[in-house]
Design a protein around this motif. Sequence first.
Motif: not given
Length: 195
Positions: A6-8, A163-168, A177-179, A183-187
């Motif tokens: 998991t990467i944050g 992923l949505d293209k909203s401004y970071i 998460d990487y299985n 990769w899967q987006s969690v948040l």
Amino acid sequence: MNKTKTIGWVRHGKTDWNALGKIQGQTDIPLNEEGIRQAQALAERLATEGLQWDGVVSSPLSRARETARMIAERLDIPLLAPDKRLQERGFGEIEGTTEQERISRWGEQWRQTYVGQESDEEVRERGFNFLQDWLEQAGMNRLLVVSHGSFLSLMLHTLCDNLDKSYIGNMSFSIMDYNGERWQSVLHNCTLHLC
């Protein structure tokens, strides 16, 4: 058997140049008072959410490094050596300019026409090199990474294409998460801690 890692992903807190709408790139601009409060807010959120992180690493630029330090201290986790591969895209002559100055000098389409900046391919390559090294590293399965807006936007949208293209925005927090295969987006791009 592959263990999920998991990467944050964290964007640094606000700086005076952010407030003025100036592109920072690799110019080393420190956090301002608001940016310090933002970093403290995310650190507090992470401390109360219950997910145990193994460490935090950042770009060597002071705005990211200071954000990472505050998080590491609040969570009582290792602050790893900064990694140059996580620094912001180099923007060349554009660094230090406002949107109006960029339009005046390079036109409305400056993002497409200005050639003095680091390319997507170059940024992506160093980002993937960092990720590959981390994925091969034992014992660091949940890592917080503090980086920069353009770098994070490119990496997040390359790793997960839905992923949505909203401004970071400043102090945005995303988790992936990487299985072992994908990769899967969690948040994604969350700033609830700033409310």
